[in-house]
Write an enzyme that holds these catalytic residues in place. Structure first.
Site, PDB file in Angstrom:
ATOM      1  N   ASN A 183      -2.146   2.908  -5.114  1.00  0.00           N
ATOM      2  CA  ASN A 183      -1.304   3.054  -6.306  1.00  0.00           C
ATOM      3  C   ASN A 183      -2.177   2.735  -7.520  1.00  0.00           C
ATOM      4  O   ASN A 183      -2.449   1.573  -7.801  1.00  0.00           O
ATOM      5  CB  ASN A 183      -0.130   2.068  -6.205  1.00  0.00           C
ATOM      6  N   TRP A 184      -2.588   3.782  -8.201  1.00  0.00           N
ATOM      7  CA  TRP A 184      -3.501   3.572  -9.340  1.00  0.00           C
ATOM      8  C   TRP A 184      -2.786   2.987 -10.556  1.00  0.00           C
ATOM      9  O   TRP A 184      -3.419   2.584 -11.511  1.00  0.00           O
ATOM     10  CB  TRP A 184      -4.137   4.898  -9.747  1.00  0.00           C
ATOM     11  N   LYS A 185      -1.487   3.015 -10.546  1.00  0.00           N
ATOM     12  CA  LYS A 185      -0.684   2.605 -11.709  1.00  0.00           C
ATOM     13  C   LYS A 185      -1.127   3.402 -12.942  1.00  0.00           C
ATOM     14  O   LYS A 185      -1.597   4.523 -12.802  1.00  0.00           O
ATOM     15  CB  LYS A 185      -0.781   1.099 -11.932  1.00  0.00           C
ATOM     16  N   HIS A 244       8.964   0.951  -7.118  1.00  0.00           N
ATOM     17  CA  HIS A 244       7.957  -0.113  -7.238  1.00  0.00           C
ATOM     18  C   HIS A 244       8.553  -1.237  -8.092  1.00  0.00           C
ATOM     19  O   HIS A 244       9.333  -0.982  -9.009  1.00  0.00           O
ATOM     20  CB  HIS A 244       6.691   0.465  -7.887  1.00  0.00           C
ATOM     21  N   GLU A 259       7.439  -2.845 -10.461  1.00  0.00           N
ATOM     22  CA  GLU A 259       7.238  -2.695 -11.907  1.00  0.00           C
ATOM     23  C   GLU A 259       8.292  -1.756 -12.488  1.00  0.00           C
ATOM     24  O   GLU A 259       8.755  -1.936 -13.613  1.00  0.00           O
ATOM     25  CB  GLU A 259       5.814  -2.191 -12.180  1.00  0.00           C
ATOM     26  N   GLU A 311       6.655  -5.347  -0.647  1.00  0.00           N
ATOM     27  CA  GLU A 311       5.751  -5.851  -1.674  1.00  0.00           C
ATOM     28  C   GLU A 311       6.381  -7.074  -2.342  1.00  0.00           C
ATOM     29  O   GLU A 311       7.172  -6.929  -3.288  1.00  0.00           O
ATOM     30  CB  GLU A 311       5.488  -4.774  -2.723  1.00  0.00           C
ATOM     31  N   GLY A 329      -0.747  -7.955  -7.838  1.00  0.00           N
ATOM     32  CA  GLY A 329      -1.671  -8.105  -8.965  1.00  0.00           C
ATOM     33  C   GLY A 329      -2.000  -9.543  -9.306  1.00  0.00           C
ATOM     34  O   GLY A 329      -2.579  -9.826 -10.344  1.00  0.00           O
ATOM     35  N   SER A 374      -1.923  -7.670  -3.428  1.00  0.00           N
ATOM     36  CA  SER A 374      -3.274  -8.233  -3.424  1.00  0.00           C
ATOM     37  C   SER A 374      -4.009  -8.028  -2.102  1.00  0.00           C
ATOM     38  O   SER A 374      -4.719  -8.926  -1.638  1.00  0.00           O
ATOM     39  CB  SER A 374      -3.244  -9.720  -3.815  1.00  0.00           C
ATOM     40  N   GLY A 427      -2.905  -1.741  -4.840  1.00  0.00           N
ATOM     41  CA  GLY A 427      -2.984  -1.520  -6.279  1.00  0.00           C
ATOM     42  C   GLY A 427      -4.418  -1.640  -6.763  1.00  0.00           C
ATOM     43  O   GLY A 427      -5.215  -0.710  -6.659  1.00  0.00           O
ATOM     44  N   GLY A 428      -4.768  -2.826  -7.263  1.00  0.00           N
ATOM     45  CA  GLY A 428      -6.077  -3.042  -7.884  1.00  0.00           C
ATOM     46  C   GLY A 428      -7.249  -2.534  -7.064  1.00  0.00           C
ATOM     47  O   GLY A 428      -8.147  -1.858  -7.597  1.00  0.00           O
TER      48      GLY A 428
HETATM   49  C1  PEP Z   1       0.932  -2.540  -6.099  1.00  0.00           C
HETATM   50  O1  PEP Z   1       0.901  -2.311  -7.287  1.00  0.00           O
HETATM   51  O2  PEP Z   1       1.678  -1.871  -5.374  1.00  0.00           O
HETATM   52  C2  PEP Z   1       0.066  -3.573  -5.555  1.00  0.00           C
HETATM   53  C3  PEP Z   1       0.234  -3.954  -4.326  1.00  0.00           C
HETATM   54  O3  PEP Z   1      -0.891  -4.084  -6.411  1.00  0.00           O
HETATM   55  P1  PEP Z   1      -2.094  -5.085  -6.017  1.00  0.00           P
HETATM   56  O4  PEP Z   1      -2.729  -4.571  -4.765  1.00  0.00           O
HETATM   57  O5  PEP Z   1      -3.013  -5.032  -7.194  1.00  0.00           O
HETATM   58  O6  PEP Z   1      -1.477  -6.427  -5.818  1.00  0.00           O
END
Ligand code: PEP
Length: 263
Positions: free
Chosen positions: A11-13, A101, A103, A173, A179, A218, A239-240
């Site tokens: 997930n590049w956001k 998600h 967010e 999640e 994040g 994470s 994500g990251g």
């Molecule tokens: C996400 O945004 O779905 C996510 C899991 O982010 P991260 O891996 O950065 O925690």
């Protein structure tokens, strides 16, 4: 136990540019190898922002890496300024879409009902939704984790039950792990995944054993293997670390190793 092929989704956001997207995808392609990505032992999905979907489709052509979006409208095409229809995503080569998600739930007012409507619309159009659920830190500390998951899942169950086996992917999640660098322990994640699968089954999803459950929060190259080695964790939503080709590829390789370890 049903065989569930692992899936690692990025997930590049709201990150990237034409140049960084091209470089990231080229790096991933190289690490994924010729033929099916990572020897075909893990499904690999990237979800860039809308404007880069076509570039991603072209860059990934023939790689076997699947393409998804990060959001979709719940409505059919029409007068919905600023929204993107599921059919348009298909038109741009998407096979998947992330829905609900945290967010989007927290920052853009997506309720359980809106998320469920988006999942239903994605399925109707032929996309595979990756439906996200998870509790906040306050909810966990108040002992409400299972109640929150149960509420979020209850809204999703009718669409999942009506869909073909495995046509919906669920991502657990925990919001406090997204994040933040703070990952759920494998035990906490496994417990939540076990609860989710039980709720799906109890809610009437006959094919609950076929639903792939991803962990997100994470996930990094150094913790992916332990997480993915849990029996109910079928891969990850990243994500990251999905913004670094080498890290994302290493996480895909961890999913392959975990699946081999459990075979
Ligand atoms: C996400 O945004 O779905 C996510 C899991 O982010 P991260 O891996 O950065 O925690």
């Amino acid at each position: 136990m049903a065989h569930r092929k692992p899936l690692v989704a990025g997930n590049w956001k709201m990150n990237g540019s034409r140049d960084t997207a091209t470089a990231l995808l080229a790096g991933l392609r190289e690490r994924a190898g010729a033929g099916a990505p990572f020897g075909g032992r893990v499904d690999c999905l990237v979800c860039p922002p809308y404007p880069y979907l076509d570039l991603a489709r072209a860059t990934l052509e023939g790689s076997g890496v699947a393409l998804g979006a990060q959001n979709v409208a719940s409505q059919r095409p029409g007068a919905f300024t600023g929204e993107v229809d599921a059919g348009m995503l298909l038109d741009f080569g998407c096979s998947h879409v992330i829905v609900g998600h945290s967010e989007r739930r927290a920052l853009f007012g997506e309720t359980d009902e809106i998320v469920a409507a988006k999942v239903a619309r994605a399925l109707e159009a032929g996309l595979t939704p990756v439906a996200c659920v998870g509790e906040t830190l306050a909810e966990r500390e108040a002992g409400q984790t299972e109640a929150v998951l149960a509420r979020q899942l209850a809204a999703l169950v009718p669409a999942i039950a009506a869909a073909a086996a495995g046509a919906v992917i669920v991502a657990y999640e925990p919001v406090w792990a997204i994040g933040t660098g703070e990952t759920a322990s494998p035990e906490i994640a496994q417990q939540a995944h076990s609860f989710i699968r039980t709720r799906l089954s109890a809610g009437g999803v006959a094919s609950a054993a076929a639903v792939r459950l991803l962990y997100g929060g994470s996930v990094k190259p150094d913790n992916a293997l332990t997480l993915f080695s849990q029996p109910y964790i079928d891969g990850g939503l990243i994500g990251g670390a999905s913004l670094v080709a080498g890290d994302f590829a290493s996480i895909c390789e961890a999913a392959v190793s975990a699946a081999q370890g459990s075979a």
